[in-house]
Scaffold this active site. Sequence first.
Site, PDB file in Angstrom:
ATOM      1  N   LYS A 202       0.717  -1.458   0.428  1.00 34.67           N
ATOM      2  CA  LYS A 202       0.033   0.025  -0.017  1.00 34.67           C
ATOM      3  C   LYS A 202       0.681   1.256   0.188  1.00 34.67           C
ATOM      4  O   LYS A 202       1.538   1.783   1.108  1.00 34.67           O
ATOM      5  CB  LYS A 202      -0.512   0.135   1.485  1.00 34.67           C
ATOM      6  CG  LYS A 202      -2.477   1.182   1.211  1.00 34.67           C
ATOM      7  CD  LYS A 202      -2.758   0.903   2.537  1.00 34.67           C
ATOM      8  CE  LYS A 202      -3.744   2.125   2.838  1.00 34.67           C
ATOM      9  NZ  LYS A 202      -4.029   2.083   3.944  1.00 34.67           N
ATOM     10  N   LYS A 265      -1.972  -1.450  -4.108  1.00 29.94           N
ATOM     11  CA  LYS A 265      -3.104  -0.244  -3.775  1.00 29.94           C
ATOM     12  C   LYS A 265      -2.174   0.631  -4.267  1.00 29.94           C
ATOM     13  O   LYS A 265      -1.036   0.986  -2.969  1.00 29.94           O
ATOM     14  CB  LYS A 265      -3.931  -0.765  -2.949  1.00 29.94           C
ATOM     15  CG  LYS A 265      -5.200   0.754  -2.056  1.00 29.94           C
ATOM     16  CD  LYS A 265      -5.478   0.894  -1.398  1.00 29.94           C
ATOM     17  CE  LYS A 265      -5.916   1.619  -0.394  1.00 29.94           C
ATOM     18  NZ  LYS A 265      -6.363   2.080   0.665  1.00 29.94           N
TER      19      LYS A 265
END
Length: 353
Positions: A202, A265
């Site tokens: 992330k 992400k």
Amino acid sequence: MTKHYLNQFPSFRGRRMRQSENLRRLVRETRLHGDQLVMPYFVREGRAVREPIVSMPAQYRFSPDALIGELEELEASGVHTVLLFGLPSQKDAQGSEAWKADGIVQKTVRHIKKRFSKLTVITDVCLCAYTTHGHCGLLNKRGEVANDESARLIGDIAVSHAEAGADIVAPSDMMDGRVHFVRKALDCHGFEHIPIMSYAAKYASSFYGPFREAADSAPQEIHLEGGGIVPSDRKSYQMDPPNAEEALRELAMDIQEGADIVMVKPALAYLDVICKAVQTFSVPVAAYQVSGEYAMVKAAAEQGFLKEKEAVLELLTACTRAGAKILITYYAKQIGFWLQEEQPQAYQQVTAS
Ligand code: PBG
């Protein structure tokens, strides 16, 4: 196994297999399906609430009862997995609403499960929407986000979600070792069967902007009495965008700690990372098309600058082509309906032409 690409003009003509929609479908290498889509929802307290999110047109914050009506629509779209984000009615420095048995996410999961027992409910496990400072963990005296204490709490939150009936828990805080703590906490409470979808790679991305409005979770700058400053960004725990090798280390770590699904992400700006992850590991990789990616397309489409359906399907197809098996997108429900419209042409039409 090496493939040899010896095709040469004129014996080979790439256009032969592009002549009709049916031929293009025949040789299509990837396709989208409702089974792989995950629809995120923001839930808040109240009754009959369906509150528009300004930075994410056509997305809403729902109260638990109002979400039920929405899920009926989702069911019709052929999408059967949701990801829940909670907005608590109160925040504190520890984010203690996050692990309360009757917290907003826990309450919503119970409510959903009474009506839709087969819907797969994934819950986002984090502290940022629950803490007054908006960081994904606890702050220590020096104003740093304390790793192990935060990761332990993340484990407690995951257990409370599993107790409420969540099917998969998804820690998104980016503390080191959180998958280890979550797995251990779940196992200790008899939830060995509950999978973990880890937000493994992330990035500290600018594309989370609209989400932070939606979830009221923007990190705050804090000036400490001793002179220290807690920054209003997540760069000390989320990944540095220029790094891809590091993403593989993060993914490897989470897989070793017990992650069943690993996520990259955002999606669009990190397709190379998705591709590397898929080539390197054998666990399912999820791609998260985040709020900023959604808002970009939505805003351009609203201005008439691009065709929304084509653009969205192209972007999600890119994630699939890169190898992602699971696609998390605020467009999931809409894509589900679009895919239903895309039935193949009738056979008669093809032979008659
Ligand atoms: C919470 C969390 C965030 C997102 C998912 N979980 C925000 C953040 O890290 O600031 C972003 C999702 C999106 O932008 O759609 N840690």
